[in-house]
Scaffold this motif. Structure first.
Motif, PDB file in Angstrom:
ATOM      1  N   GLN A 204       0.829  -1.209   0.000  1.00 27.97           N
ATOM      2  CA  GLN A 204       0.000   0.000   0.000  1.00 27.97           C
ATOM      3  C   GLN A 204       0.866   1.263   0.000  1.00 27.97           C
ATOM      4  OE1 GLN A 204      -3.033  -0.702  -0.938  1.00 27.97           O
ATOM      5  NE2 GLN A 204      -4.264  -0.172   0.845  1.00 27.97           N
ATOM      6  N   ILE A 205       1.965   1.229   0.731  1.00 26.14           N
ATOM      7  CA  ILE A 205       2.839   2.403   0.805  1.00 26.14           C
ATOM      8  C   ILE A 205       3.507   2.663  -0.547  1.00 26.14           C
ATOM      9  CG2 ILE A 205       4.964   3.313   1.864  1.00 26.14           C
ATOM     10  CD1 ILE A 205       3.978   1.899   4.473  1.00 26.14           C
ATOM     11  N   VAL A 206       3.935   1.601  -1.212  1.00 31.63           N
ATOM     12  CA  VAL A 206       4.507   1.761  -2.558  1.00 31.63           C
ATOM     13  C   VAL A 206       3.460   2.350  -3.503  1.00 31.63           C
ATOM     14  CG1 VAL A 206       5.436   0.526  -4.565  1.00 31.63           C
ATOM     15  CG2 VAL A 206       6.223  -0.067  -2.269  1.00 31.63           C
ATOM     16  N   ARG A 207       2.243   1.867  -3.401  1.00 39.29           N
ATOM     17  CA  ARG A 207       1.165   2.355  -4.270  1.00 39.29           C
ATOM     18  C   ARG A 207       0.839   3.824  -3.961  1.00 39.29           C
ATOM     19  NH1 ARG A 207      -3.753  -1.262  -3.439  1.00 39.29           N
ATOM     20  NH2 ARG A 207      -4.476  -0.472  -5.454  1.00 39.29           N
ATOM     21  N   LEU A 208       0.854   4.168  -2.675  1.00 44.13           N
ATOM     22  CA  LEU A 208       0.592   5.564  -2.298  1.00 44.13           C
ATOM     23  C   LEU A 208       1.659   6.484  -2.894  1.00 44.13           C
ATOM     24  CD1 LEU A 208      -1.050   7.635  -0.610  1.00 44.13           C
ATOM     25  CD2 LEU A 208       0.519   7.157   1.289  1.00 44.13           C
ATOM     26  N   LYS A 209       2.912   6.052  -2.818  1.00 44.49           N
ATOM     27  CA  LYS A 209       4.017   6.845  -3.355  1.00 44.49           C
ATOM     28  C   LYS A 209       3.823   7.083  -4.857  1.00 44.49           C
ATOM     29  CE  LYS A 209       9.090   6.756  -3.322  1.00 44.49           C
ATOM     30  NZ  LYS A 209      10.275   5.980  -2.889  1.00 44.49           N
ATOM     31  N   GLU A 210       3.475   6.028  -5.591  1.00 41.96           N
ATOM     32  CA  GLU A 210       3.249   6.149  -7.037  1.00 41.96           C
ATOM     33  C   GLU A 210       2.066   7.074  -7.329  1.00 41.96           C
ATOM     34  OE1 GLU A 210       2.656   2.171  -8.351  1.00 41.96           O
ATOM     35  OE2 GLU A 210       4.783   1.648  -8.274  1.00 41.96           O
ATOM     36  N   LEU A 211       1.045   6.951  -6.505  1.00 43.59           N
ATOM     37  CA  LEU A 211      -0.171   7.742  -6.709  1.00 43.59           C
ATOM     38  C   LEU A 211       0.099   9.228  -6.484  1.00 43.59           C
ATOM     39  CD1 LEU A 211      -3.172   7.522  -7.368  1.00 43.59           C
ATOM     40  CD2 LEU A 211      -3.606   6.963  -4.975  1.00 43.59           C
ATOM     41  N   ILE A 212       0.831   9.551  -5.432  1.00 42.59           N
ATOM     42  CA  ILE A 212       1.153  10.967  -5.156  1.00 42.59           C
ATOM     43  C   ILE A 212       2.006  11.546  -6.285  1.00 42.59           C
ATOM     44  CG2 ILE A 212       2.359  12.547  -3.584  1.00 42.59           C
ATOM     45  CD1 ILE A 212      -0.376  11.494  -2.566  1.00 42.59           C
ATOM     46  N   ASN A 213       2.902  10.747  -6.828  1.00 41.00           N
ATOM     47  CA  ASN A 213       3.726  11.207  -7.951  1.00 41.00           C
ATOM     48  C   ASN A 213       2.848  11.594  -9.142  1.00 41.00           C
ATOM     49  OD1 ASN A 213       6.036  11.835  -9.389  1.00 41.00           O
ATOM     50  ND2 ASN A 213       6.465   9.717  -9.980  1.00 41.00           N
ATOM     51  N   ARG A 214       1.731  10.910  -9.308  1.00 41.21           N
ATOM     52  CA  ARG A 214       0.803  11.226 -10.402  1.00 41.21           C
ATOM     53  C   ARG A 214      -0.100  12.410 -10.076  1.00 41.21           C
ATOM     54  NH1 ARG A 214      -1.704   7.144 -14.408  1.00 41.21           N
ATOM     55  NH2 ARG A 214       0.227   6.704 -15.505  1.00 41.21           N
ATOM     56  N   ILE A 215      -0.587  12.453  -8.853  1.00 39.40           N
ATOM     57  CA  ILE A 215      -1.565  13.487  -8.476  1.00 39.40           C
ATOM     58  C   ILE A 215      -0.905  14.842  -8.247  1.00 39.40           C
ATOM     59  CG2 ILE A 215      -3.167  14.205  -6.649  1.00 39.40           C
ATOM     60  CD1 ILE A 215      -3.788  11.236  -6.191  1.00 39.40           C
TER      61      ILE A 215
END
Length: 340
Positions: A204-215
Motif C-alpha cells: 500500500q505504501i509503494v502504491r501511495l508513493k506512485e499515486l502521489i507522484n501522479r496526483i
C-alpha cells in the motif's frame, strides 16, 4: 432556511433507509449506495451489521443468526477466560492489555474498566483464532468504531461520556460479540496487513508513493528532495486506518463510505483517502524542511474537523479512484506493487 433544507434532506434520507430496512429481503446494493453519503446515527448499528455481512439480508433469518453468533462468541470467551487470566498466553495477553490501556486515552468511555475488559476479550479471542497473523499493535484501534456504534444504539446522549450503570453484563456481552464478528470480517479483507512483515501495508505504501507522484508531482518531488520516506508517516495511516490522525467521530463517518464501497473499502478505497489526505496539506508541506515535515505529518491539525472536511476528503478520494484505479498504466502489478 438552510437549516430547514438540511433537516428536510435528512428526513428524506432517513425515510429511504427505513423503507429499505423494512423490506423482507434487503437490497444490499441499494443500501450501499444510500450509505455512501453517511448513515443516520439512529440506524447505523443495524446498517453496519448488514454492510459487513454479519447480519443476513433476509429479515426472517436475522434473529436466529444473532443468537447463534453471540452464543458462539460467548463460548470463545469462556474457553479462553473461564479458568482465569493466569491460564492465558501471557505474552499475548500482556501486549493486548497494554494496548487497550492506551486506546483513545483521552476518551472517558475507553478508560472504563468494564469497557477495557470487553476489548481485551474481543482482541484476545480474535488473535488466538488467527495464528497466521496474530495480534499486531493497531488492531486495538480497529475494534473501537464497531464497539462505539453498537454501544451508542443503546445509550442516550454522548456515548464517550456515558454512564454505564444501566448497561447490563448481558448487553455488554452482545456488543462485544457483534464487535468481534465485524472486526473479524474487516480483518479478513486486509489480513496480509498483519501477517509477518506486514506485506499488505508495504504494498500500500509503494502504491501511495506512485499515486502521489501522479496526483501532485511537485509535492512528491519536494518530499523526495527532503529525504522523506513514505513509510515514515504512511505506515501508521495504513496500519491504523488513519485512526490516530482523526477523531473517532470522523472515522465512524468515513467507515460509512468504506463499508458502502464493498469488499475493497478498507484497502483500495482507503489508499485513495490517504492520497487525498496527504495532498490536502501540500501547500504547508512544500514550505517545510525534513524535521518540520516529519513533525507536521506525525501530528496533523485535524482536531477541529467536522463532517464537511470528511465529506470533502471522501469526495476527492472517490475522484482519484475514478481517475486512476482502472488505468492500465497506473499501479501496474509488475515490480510487486499490485493490489493487496
Amino acid at each position: 432556511m438552510a437549516d430547514i433544507a438540511k433537516l428536510n434532506s435528512m428526513s428524506i434520507r432517513f425515510t429511504k433507509f427505513k423503507t429499505l430496512l423494512d423490506m423482507p429481503v434487503i437490497d444490499l446494493e441499494q443500501l450501499r449506495k444510500l450509505s455512501w453519503a453517511g448513515i443516520p446515527d439512529e440506524i447505523r448499528s443495524t446498517v453496519w451489521k448488514l454492510l459487513m455481512g454479519y447480519l443476513p439480508s433476509s429479515a426472517d433469518r436475522r434473529d436466529a443468526t444473532l443468537r447463534r453468533k453471540r452464543k458462539e462468541y460467548e463460548e470463545y470467551v469462556a474457553q479462553s477466560f473461564g479458568r482465569g487470566k493466569a491460564t492465558l498466553d501471557q505474552g499475548l495477553y500482556h501486549q493486548i492489555h497494554i494496548d487497550v490501556q492506551r486506546t483513545h486515552a483521552t476518551v472517558p468511555l475507553y478508560q472504563n474498566a468494564r469497557i477495557q475488559e470487553a476489548l481485551e476479550h474481543v482482541l484476545y479471542c480474535w488473535a488466538i483464532r488467527h495464528p497466521a497473523s496474530g495480534y499486531v499493535q493497531g488492531i486495538n484501534d480497529l475494534v473501537t468504531p464497531f464497539f462505539h456504534v453498537y454501544l451508542q444504539s443503546h445509550i442516550k446522549g454522548d456515548v464517550e461520556q456515558a454512564n454505564l450503570e444501566n448497561v447490563t453484563p448481558e448487553l455488554l456481552t452482545e456488543i462485544e460479540a457483534d464487535s468481534f464478528w465485524c472486526l473479524t470480517k474487516l480483518l479478513d479483507g486486509i489480513q496480509d496487513n498483519y501477517t509477518h512483515a506486514q506485506p499488505g501495508i508495504q504494498r500500500q505504501i509503494v502504491r501511495l508513493k506512485e499515486l502521489i507522484n501522479r496526483i501532485d508531482a511537485r509535492l512528491y518531488a519536494h518530499l523526495q528532495s527532503q529525504g522523506v520516506e513514505f513509510i515514515q508517516f504512511a505506515f501508521r495511516w495504513m496500519n491504523c486506518l488513519l485512526m490516530r490522525e482523526l477523531s473517532l467521530r470522523n472515522i465512524i463517518r468515513m467507515w460509512d463510505s468504506y463499508q458502502a464501497e464493498g469488499t475493497d473499502g478498507f484497502s483500495d478505497f482507503h489508499l485513495y483517502v490517504c492520497a487525498a489526505f496527504l495532498v490536502k496539506w501540500t501547500e504547508q508541506l512544500r514550505r517545510m524542511e525534513f524535521q518540520d515535515l516529519m513533525m507536521f505529518l506525525q501530528s496533523l491539525p485535524t482536531q477541529n474537523w467536522e463532517d464537511k472536511e470528511i465529506e470533502l476528503l471522501l469526495s476527492e478520494a472517490y475522484m482519484w479512484k475514478s481517475l486512476f484505479h482502472n488505468s492500465p498504466s497506473h499501479l501496474a502489478p509488475s515490480s510487486g506493487t499490485g493490489a493487496s
